[in-house]
Design a protein around this motif. Structure first.
Motif, PDB file in Angstrom:
ATOM      1  N   PRO A 259      47.925  75.072   7.259  1.00 40.23           N
ATOM      2  CA  PRO A 259      49.092  74.361   6.704  1.00 40.23           C
ATOM      3  C   PRO A 259      50.195  74.206   7.752  1.00 40.23           C
ATOM      4  CG  PRO A 259      49.048  76.635   5.927  1.00 40.23           C
ATOM      5  CD  PRO A 259      47.777  76.434   6.707  1.00 40.23           C
ATOM      6  N   GLN A 260      50.726  73.001   7.885  1.00 37.43           N
ATOM      7  CA  GLN A 260      51.815  72.730   8.821  1.00 37.43           C
ATOM      8  C   GLN A 260      52.920  71.968   8.113  1.00 37.43           C
ATOM      9  OE1 GLN A 260      50.178  70.701  12.248  1.00 37.43           O
ATOM     10  NE2 GLN A 260      49.752  72.623  13.296  1.00 37.43           N
ATOM     11  N   GLU A 261      54.158  72.199   8.568  1.00 31.70           N
ATOM     12  CA  GLU A 261      55.311  71.534   7.959  1.00 31.70           C
ATOM     13  C   GLU A 261      55.712  70.308   8.775  1.00 31.70           C
ATOM     14  OE1 GLU A 261      57.920  74.569   5.360  1.00 31.70           O
ATOM     15  OE2 GLU A 261      58.150  74.834   7.519  1.00 31.70           O
ATOM     16  N   PHE A 262      55.967  69.208   8.088  1.00 36.01           N
ATOM     17  CA  PHE A 262      56.399  67.962   8.699  1.00 36.01           C
ATOM     18  C   PHE A 262      57.644  67.450   7.975  1.00 36.01           C
ATOM     19  CE2 PHE A 262      51.916  68.279   9.682  1.00 36.01           C
ATOM     20  CZ  PHE A 262      51.852  67.854  11.009  1.00 36.01           C
ATOM     21  N   ILE A 263      58.427  66.611   8.683  1.00 34.81           N
ATOM     22  CA  ILE A 263      59.633  66.021   8.094  1.00 34.81           C
ATOM     23  C   ILE A 263      59.251  65.040   6.981  1.00 34.81           C
ATOM     24  CG2 ILE A 263      61.621  64.518   8.545  1.00 34.81           C
ATOM     25  CD1 ILE A 263      62.061  67.186   9.756  1.00 34.81           C
ATOM     26  N   LYS A 264      59.981  65.108   5.885  1.00 36.81           N
ATOM     27  CA  LYS A 264      59.793  64.131   4.796  1.00 36.81           C
ATOM     28  C   LYS A 264      60.477  62.812   5.165  1.00 36.81           C
ATOM     29  CE  LYS A 264      59.709  67.363   0.863  1.00 36.81           C
ATOM     30  NZ  LYS A 264      60.457  67.752  -0.364  1.00 36.81           N
ATOM     31  N   GLU A 265      59.677  61.753   5.278  1.00 41.28           N
ATOM     32  CA  GLU A 265      60.281  60.455   5.602  1.00 41.28           C
ATOM     33  C   GLU A 265      61.140  59.905   4.474  1.00 41.28           C
ATOM     34  OE1 GLU A 265      57.087  61.128   5.896  1.00 41.28           O
ATOM     35  OE2 GLU A 265      56.571  60.934   8.025  1.00 41.28           O
ATOM     36  N   ASP A 266      60.870  60.364   3.223  1.00 38.39           N
ATOM     37  CA  ASP A 266      61.602  59.836   2.072  1.00 38.39           C
ATOM     38  C   ASP A 266      62.808  60.703   1.690  1.00 38.39           C
ATOM     39  OD1 ASP A 266      60.133  61.995   1.255  1.00 38.39           O
ATOM     40  OD2 ASP A 266      59.424  61.087  -0.620  1.00 38.39           O
ATOM     41  N   GLU A 268      66.407  61.696   1.184  1.00 40.88           N
ATOM     42  CA  GLU A 268      67.531  60.770   0.966  1.00 40.88           C
ATOM     43  C   GLU A 268      68.539  60.820   2.110  1.00 40.88           C
ATOM     44  OE1 GLU A 268      69.331  61.399  -2.798  1.00 40.88           O
ATOM     45  OE2 GLU A 268      67.518  60.956  -3.964  1.00 40.88           O
ATOM     46  N   LYS A 269      68.899  62.023   2.552  1.00 41.69           N
ATOM     47  CA  LYS A 269      69.901  62.153   3.613  1.00 41.69           C
ATOM     48  C   LYS A 269      69.405  61.514   4.916  1.00 41.69           C
ATOM     49  CE  LYS A 269      72.208  66.433   2.131  1.00 41.69           C
ATOM     50  NZ  LYS A 269      72.537  67.828   2.533  1.00 41.69           N
ATOM     51  N   LEU A 270      68.170  61.805   5.268  1.00 41.72           N
ATOM     52  CA  LEU A 270      67.625  61.284   6.522  1.00 41.72           C
ATOM     53  C   LEU A 270      67.425  59.770   6.459  1.00 41.72           C
ATOM     54  CD1 LEU A 270      65.044  64.086   7.424  1.00 41.72           C
ATOM     55  CD2 LEU A 270      67.275  63.667   8.464  1.00 41.72           C
ATOM     56  N   ARG A 271      67.001  59.296   5.300  1.00 37.14           N
ATOM     57  CA  ARG A 271      66.806  57.852   5.163  1.00 37.14           C
ATOM     58  C   ARG A 271      68.143  57.116   5.290  1.00 37.14           C
ATOM     59  NH1 ARG A 271      64.410  57.839   0.594  1.00 37.14           N
ATOM     60  NH2 ARG A 271      66.115  57.059  -0.708  1.00 37.14           N
ATOM     61  N   ALA A 272      69.185  57.677   4.672  1.00 39.60           N
ATOM     62  CA  ALA A 272      70.519  57.067   4.762  1.00 39.60           C
ATOM     63  C   ALA A 272      71.044  57.127   6.202  1.00 39.60           C
ATOM     64  CB  ALA A 272      71.479  57.786   3.816  1.00 39.60           C
ATOM     65  N   LEU A 273      70.775  58.238   6.896  1.00 39.03           N
ATOM     66  CA  LEU A 273      71.204  58.375   8.294  1.00 39.03           C
ATOM     67  C   LEU A 273      70.541  57.309   9.168  1.00 39.03           C
ATOM     68  CD1 LEU A 273      72.478  59.921  10.725  1.00 39.03           C
ATOM     69  CD2 LEU A 273      70.422  61.342  10.739  1.00 39.03           C
ATOM     70  N   LYS A 274      69.258  57.122   8.982  1.00 39.87           N
ATOM     71  CA  LYS A 274      68.515  56.145   9.789  1.00 39.87           C
ATOM     72  C   LYS A 274      69.029  54.735   9.554  1.00 39.87           C
ATOM     73  CE  LYS A 274      63.745  55.103  11.097  1.00 39.87           C
ATOM     74  NZ  LYS A 274      62.316  55.412  10.818  1.00 39.87           N
ATOM     75  N   GLU A 275      69.328  54.420   8.313  1.00 39.58           N
ATOM     76  CA  GLU A 275      69.850  53.084   7.993  1.00 39.58           C
ATOM     77  C   GLU A 275      71.247  52.882   8.555  1.00 39.58           C
ATOM     78  OE1 GLU A 275      69.674  52.821   3.787  1.00 39.58           O
ATOM     79  OE2 GLU A 275      67.475  52.623   3.691  1.00 39.58           O
ATOM     80  N   GLU A 276      72.049  53.972   8.585  1.00 46.35           N
ATOM     81  CA  GLU A 276      73.441  53.847   9.005  1.00 46.35           C
ATOM     82  C   GLU A 276      73.600  53.859  10.529  1.00 46.35           C
ATOM     83  OE1 GLU A 276      77.792  55.902   7.966  1.00 46.35           O
ATOM     84  OE2 GLU A 276      75.918  56.919   7.430  1.00 46.35           O
ATOM     85  N   LEU A 277      72.912  54.789  11.216  1.00 45.34           N
ATOM     86  CA  LEU A 277      73.142  54.970  12.652  1.00 45.34           C
ATOM     87  C   LEU A 277      71.927  54.665  13.534  1.00 45.34           C
ATOM     88  CD1 LEU A 277      75.333  58.218  12.687  1.00 45.34           C
ATOM     89  CD2 LEU A 277      76.078  55.841  12.810  1.00 45.34           C
ATOM     90  N   GLY A 278      70.778  54.386  12.940  1.00 42.92           N
ATOM     91  CA  GLY A 278      69.645  53.947  13.744  1.00 42.92           C
ATOM     92  C   GLY A 278      68.642  55.042  14.098  1.00 42.92           C
ATOM     93  N   ASP A 279      67.583  54.618  14.819  1.00 41.01           N
ATOM     94  CA  ASP A 279      66.451  55.501  15.123  1.00 41.01           C
ATOM     95  C   ASP A 279      66.808  56.634  16.078  1.00 41.01           C
ATOM     96  OD1 ASP A 279      64.843  53.986  13.500  1.00 41.01           O
ATOM     97  OD2 ASP A 279      64.061  52.725  15.114  1.00 41.01           O
ATOM     98  N   ALA A 280      67.652  56.358  17.094  1.00 39.83           N
ATOM     99  CA  ALA A 280      67.955  57.371  18.109  1.00 39.83           C
ATOM    100  C   ALA A 280      68.660  58.582  17.491  1.00 39.83           C
ATOM    101  CB  ALA A 280      68.794  56.772  19.231  1.00 39.83           C
ATOM    102  N   VAL A 281      69.642  58.331  16.643  1.00 39.38           N
ATOM    103  CA  VAL A 281      70.360  59.423  15.979  1.00 39.38           C
ATOM    104  C   VAL A 281      69.433  60.133  14.999  1.00 39.38           C
ATOM    105  CG1 VAL A 281      72.250  59.997  14.419  1.00 39.38           C
ATOM    106  CG2 VAL A 281      72.614  58.358  16.260  1.00 39.38           C
ATOM    107  N   TYR A 282      68.609  59.370  14.291  1.00 43.44           N
ATOM    108  CA  TYR A 282      67.634  59.940  13.354  1.00 43.44           C
ATOM    109  C   TYR A 282      66.690  60.896  14.087  1.00 43.44           C
ATOM    110  CZ  TYR A 282      63.504  60.133  10.301  1.00 43.44           C
ATOM    111  OH  TYR A 282      62.441  60.552   9.539  1.00 43.44           O
ATOM    112  N   LYS A 283      66.213  60.477  15.261  1.00 42.70           N
ATOM    113  CA  LYS A 283      65.307  61.315  16.040  1.00 42.70           C
ATOM    114  C   LYS A 283      66.014  62.589  16.510  1.00 42.70           C
ATOM    115  CE  LYS A 283      62.265  61.361  20.078  1.00 42.70           C
ATOM    116  NZ  LYS A 283      61.776  60.615  21.265  1.00 42.70           N
ATOM    117  N   ALA A 284      67.282  62.482  16.929  1.00 42.50           N
ATOM    118  CA  ALA A 284      68.029  63.651  17.380  1.00 42.50           C
ATOM    119  C   ALA A 284      68.169  64.677  16.258  1.00 42.50           C
ATOM    120  CB  ALA A 284      69.403  63.239  17.901  1.00 42.50           C
TER     121      ALA A 284
END
Length: 335
Positions: A259-266, A268-284
């Motif tokens: 079993p391994q843990e991965f980031i949930k793409e869905d 809410e906070k991360l999805r809103a961050l990606k939409e607001e500030l883009g992929d680079a900030v999301y990746k950071a």
């Protein structure tokens, strides 16, 4: 009478001439005296200046002597510190080599254990078969069963001994791992001032948010004056979010039976961050999340780690030691 007046006149002229000459001589004496006085004053000033210069020279010599002593002490301390670092690196290298040998020995013992388990199972199966073949008067079969039972007993005893040895090796291996972790901690503490952020081997704070992508992202959404303020606000906000133990945007996925843990793409906070500030900030943010979850999921604060900047991964002790020794040799050549 005329002759007497002429004599008086000559006497007055002679007296006047003497007075004039005396006056002239007096002036010359005064002039000489003034020159001598000026020269004396000049000499006094020169003597005084020489005394000042001598004192300054003596002070400068004392200061230079003190600086030289300080430099000598600093050089001795630096040499002592360098020797301590080298000794520490050599100790860690030997400890790691010893730990690797123990691990290899443990693997060898494990292979031997598995081989014994297989032999024991085979003997048990053969014994069951021989017991079914045994008759009332079949002495040969009975003798074979006795031999196999004795052989099985010996194998089981050997298995028990190997199990005890394996348990001892497991404990030693765990202790070696603890020693390696202590060695990494000691290197992190001892090399903090020597390793730069751009060097091949660096000390990275795992779980700390990289603020680099925030300013470019904010410049695309805000004015130049406002962008810096907004970037600092966003960065501070997300660093605070990373510390919240109740925020756990991970999913468990079975990978190769583990079993391994991965980031949930869905999330809410991360999805809103990606939409607001883009992929680079999301990746950071997600990178910091993964690091935090690996290194300090309960404490939720950054942990220093020895880092291979070129390979973008945790540095091995061998890499750290080889890098420091290489830097040390370069430093020695320059000196």
């Amino acid at each position: 009478m005329k002759k007497f007046r002429k004599m008086q006149h000559l006497a007055r002229d002679h007296s006047r001439k003497i007075l004039t000459e005396n006056e002239k001589l007096r002036s010359e004496l005064d002039s000489k005296r003034q020159e001598l006085e000026m020269r004396r004053n000049q000499l006094d000033k020169l003597v005084a200046q020489n005394d000042v210069d001598k004192r300054k020279l003596d002070d400068e010599r004392q200061k230079n002597a003190m600086k030289n002593n300080s430099l000598q002490l600093a050089t001795m301390e630096q040499k002592k510190a360098d020797e301590n670092v080298l000794k520490l690196l050599e100790d860690h290298k030997r400890e790691k080599e010893a730990a690797l040998k123990k691990i290899l020995k443990l693997e060898k013992q494990l292979d031997q254990k598995q081989k014994l388990e297989l032999e024991i199972q085979q003997l048990k199966g053969q014994l069951q078969i021989m017991k079914h073949m045994e008759g009332d008067e079949d002495a040969t079969v009975k003798k074979k069963i006795d031999e196999m039972s004795e052989q099985l007993k010996e194998k089981i005893e050997e298995m028990d001994d190997l199990e005890a040895l394996n348990q001892t090796l497991v404990v030693k291996e765990r202790m070696s791992n603890d020693e390696l972790q202590e060695a990494r901690k000691a290197l992190i503490q001892g090399l903090g001032d020597l390793l730069g952020s751009r060097s091949l081997i660096a000390i990275k704070r795992m779980g700390e948010l990289d603020d680099g992508p925030f300013l470019p992202a904010c410049k695309q959404r805000f004015s130049k004056d406002e962008a810096e303020i907004k970037a600092a606000e966003y960065c501070s906000h997300w660093q605070h979010e990373l510390k919240k133990p109740e925020w756990h945007p991970f999913k468990i996925v079975d990978t190769d039976g583990k079993p391994q843990e991965f980031i949930k793409e869905d999330d809410e906070k991360l999805r809103a961050l990606k939409e607001e500030l883009g992929d680079a900030v999301y990746k950071a943010v997600t990178t910091a999340l993964l690091e935090m979850n690996e290194y300090n999921p309960s404490g939720r604060y950054p942990i220093p780690e020895l880092w291979n900047s070129k390979a973008e991964r945790k540095a091995t002790l061998t890499e750290v030691i080889n890098y420091i020794l290489k830097q040390w040799k370069t430093y020695k050549r320059k000196r």
